[in-house]
Design an enzyme around this catalytic site. Structure first.
Site, PDB file in Angstrom:
ATOM      1  N   CYS A   9      -3.204   0.442   7.046  1.00  0.00           N
ATOM      2  CA  CYS A   9      -3.226  -0.239   8.346  1.00  0.00           C
ATOM      3  C   CYS A   9      -3.843   0.665   9.397  1.00  0.00           C
ATOM      4  O   CYS A   9      -4.405   0.194  10.376  1.00  0.00           O
ATOM      5  CB  CYS A   9      -1.830  -0.667   8.738  1.00  0.00           C
ATOM      6  SG  CYS A   9      -0.658   0.656   8.670  1.00  0.00           S
TER       7      CYS A   9
ATOM      8  N   GLU B 132       5.461  -3.852  11.699  1.00  0.00           N
ATOM      9  CA  GLU B 132       4.152  -3.192  11.766  1.00  0.00           C
ATOM     10  C   GLU B 132       3.205  -4.062  10.974  1.00  0.00           C
ATOM     11  O   GLU B 132       3.364  -4.218   9.765  1.00  0.00           O
ATOM     12  CB  GLU B 132       4.263  -1.770  11.206  1.00  0.00           C
ATOM     13  CG  GLU B 132       3.093  -0.903  11.625  1.00  0.00           C
ATOM     14  CD  GLU B 132       1.983  -0.951  10.600  1.00  0.00           C
ATOM     15  OE1 GLU B 132       1.047  -1.758  10.800  1.00  0.00           O
ATOM     16  OE2 GLU B 132       2.058  -0.209   9.611  1.00  0.00           O
TER      17      GLU B 132
ATOM     18  N   ASN C 146       0.804  -1.233   0.000  1.00  0.00           N
ATOM     19  CA  ASN C 146       0.000   0.000   0.000  1.00  0.00           C
ATOM     20  C   ASN C 146       0.836   1.281   0.000  1.00  0.00           C
ATOM     21  O   ASN C 146       0.327   2.338  -0.370  1.00  0.00           O
ATOM     22  CB  ASN C 146      -1.032  -0.008   1.133  1.00  0.00           C
ATOM     23  CG  ASN C 146      -0.411  -0.100   2.510  1.00  0.00           C
ATOM     24  OD1 ASN C 146       0.774  -0.356   2.641  1.00  0.00           O
ATOM     25  ND2 ASN C 146      -1.207   0.100   3.533  1.00  0.00           N
TER      26      ASN C 146
HETATM   27  O1  G3H Z   1      -0.671   1.088   6.002  1.00  0.00           O
HETATM   28  C1  G3H Z   1       0.068   1.420   6.920  1.00  0.00           C
HETATM   29  C2  G3H Z   1       0.645   2.761   6.959  1.00  0.00           C
HETATM   30  O2  G3H Z   1       1.692   2.822   7.902  1.00  0.00           O
HETATM   31  C3  G3H Z   1      -0.393   3.820   7.234  1.00  0.00           C
HETATM   32  O3  G3H Z   1       0.126   5.059   6.953  1.00  0.00           O
HETATM   33  O4  G3H Z   1      -1.501   6.475   8.189  1.00  0.00           O
HETATM   34  O5  G3H Z   1       0.031   7.454   6.489  1.00  0.00           O
HETATM   35  O6  G3H Z   1      -1.864   5.990   5.792  1.00  0.00           O
HETATM   36  P1  G3H Z   1      -0.859   6.311   6.833  1.00  0.00           P
END
Ligand code: G3H
Length: 496
Positions: free
Chosen positions: A298, A264, A169
């Site tokens: 996430c 993570e 993503n």
């Molecule tokens: O998908 C996991 C990422 O660490 C979320 O990052 O809060 O900038 O979308 P974000």
């Protein structure tokens, strides 16, 4: 355009090359891995299927390159990182184009990801100069039984070879969030990008190549997880793994050797809505938090826990906003674009069907075309439904009506995940108490969960991860403390 102009070296024929020893190479396997465009569901790109032997070579070069990189002055490491950041931003358009084609990221968000990545690299260079330029000085007579006969000097030294595995993503941003701290701290870096997102990552790596980093310091291997996945994560040459992704991370942590891990692994971020909340603000944040990048973050809002007395009104407001979301192609910058793969869409559909069978209220009709799933709000979700606990990673959001704040906190804490959560109320005192009670790495008060700004600490409890990220924490995590103790023949106290 991708694979052309300054990026021409990355592509040969219709297969993108891998990066090792400062060069773009073809794998001796003669095989490639296809990257499927989530919108067309046809092959968009191909990347090399690297072999275990090629991984071994990359590890050897990484080890050698790291030795001299650790001796490169800190200001020089920072200078190269600033250069890479500028090149990355300069070439945001072709990299964003790859993000659109291989992970269906909406066009404007794709550009934002690249720009954010350049900023992250620059910030890391500056932060590294600050925090790695300092150590500690301790004297021995503060500990009982000691005279001042020992001076202890501490500094931070690199770990060695860092293996970075980012998720689909954010194949650029979550790669540089690992690469930049590793490099500024004097480590070398081996990148294994996700298959969907690999071509974006290869273009990003080329920007580091153009900046002039020494050969072997950064490598990028592509290929099948079944062939090189475990081989990489269990490789004796790896001194640290930084992984972002799903529960594969749990398997990696069980198999990895005695090395530091940064993990993570997703979340089921709860949004607790109290009776006194500003419901317009909540609705706007539910839309942004639950549906941006089609829920494939996430940190997305993954369950709304709203007090029954305001639930009808909130659901109406969210429904009105869902109706305005545009659905379609990432090239058209639609709000909702296809999820990354057919198997992901099938998984989401399974959660939706389960909720239907168990009596959830559908605020919109469920609609799917290929990997494209229309945004869906499910009201009156109960704890016996899978969607109450599982991460859809798609544009489907459950609403659970609660009768007390305790009920909301209980649901949040009963999850295996503990990444982030949020609480909406005008009573800041109550918000702090709820934040303290929520077993998550971060709680946002009156805003949707989010990792950024990228220098904030970012961590998950329970199955959501190991360690903490964010620029400063990542630099520290990729170093070890080294001490030198000067032993004096006689106690040395200050004069006078
Ligand atoms: O998908 C996991 C990422 O660490 C979320 O990052 O809060 O900038 O979308 P974000």
């Amino acid at each position: 355009m991708a694979g052309t102009g300054v990026f021409a070296d990355v592509l040969e024929g219709d297969v993108y090359k891998y990066y090792a020893d400062g060069e773009w190479k073809k794998s001796s396997s003669g095989k490639s891995v296809a990257i499927i465009n989530p919108m067309t569901r046809k092959t968009q790109y191909k990347v090399q299927a690297c072999t275990q032997e090629e991984v071994n070579k990359v590890m050897e070069s990484a080890k050698t390159a790291q030795k001299s990189w650790a001796k490169t002055p800190l200001w020089k490491r920072a200078e190269l990182l600033h250069k890479a950041a500028a090149i990355l931003k300069e070439h945001k358009a072709p990299i964003a184009e790859c993000l659109v084609k291989e992970i269906a990221k909406p066009a404007k968000e794709a550009v934002t990801e690249v720009v954010r990545s350049g900023d992250l690299v620059s910030y890391t260079a500056e932060e590294g100069v600050r925090i790695l330029g300092e150590g500690k000085f301790l004297v021995s007579d503060s500990f009982p039984g000691n005279q001042r006969t020992k001076y202890c000097l501490t500094s931070k030294i690199p770990l060695g070879v860092i293996l970075a595995i980012p998720p689909f993503n954010y194949p650029v941003n979550l790669a540089v969030s690992k690469i930049a701290p590793a490099l500024i701290a004097g480590n070398s870096l081996v990148l294994k990008p996700p298959t969907q997102g690999a071509v974006s990552a290869l273009h990003m790596v080329h920007c580091f190549h153009l900046a002039g980093f020494p050969k072997g310091l950064i490598s990028c291997v592509t290929g099948k997880g079944s062939e090189i996945g475990d081989f990489l994560t269990m490789h004796p040459g790896v001194n640290c793994i930084s992984f972002t992704g799903g529960d594969t991370g749990i398997a990696i942590s069980k198999k990895a050797g005695m090395i530091p891990l940064q993990m993570e692994l997703g979340g089921k971020d709860a949004c607790i809505v109290l009776e006194d909340a500003d419901l317009d603000l909540v609705a706007a944040n539910i839309i942004k938090g639950g549906f941006s990048y089609s829920g494939q973050r996430c940190t997305a809002v993954k369950v709304v826990l709203v007090m029954e007395s305001v639930a009808d009104l909130l659901v109406e407001k969210v429904k009105a906003k869902v109706a305005k979301l545009t659905v379609g192609a990432p090239e058209d910058d639609c709000d909702i674009t296809p999820v990354v793969s057919e198997s992901s869409a099938n998984f989401i559909e399974g959660l939706v069907k389960d909720a239907k069978e168990k009596g959830a209220t559908f605020c919109q009709e469920y609609k799917r075309d290929g990997n494209l799933i229309w945004p869906l709000l499910l009201d009156n979700v109960r704890p016996d439904m899978r969607i109450a606990w599982e991460e859809p990673f798609g544009p489907v959001l459950p609403v659970i009506r609660i009768n007390s704040v305790e009920e909301g906190i209980h649901h949040c804490n009963a999850s295996n995940f503990g990444l982030q959560g949020c609480v909406f109320t005008k009573d800041v005192n109550k918000a702090i108490l709820i934040s303290d009670a929520m077993e998550t790495g971060t709680v946002q008060i009156n805003s949707a969960p989010a990792r950024g700004p990228d220098h904030f600490p970012f961590q998950g409890l329970k199955d959501s991860g190991i360690g903490s990220q964010g620029v400063t924490n990542s630099i520290n995590m990729m170093t070890k403390i080294k001490t030198t103790v000067i032993n004096l023949p006689t106690p040395s106290y200050t004069m006078g």
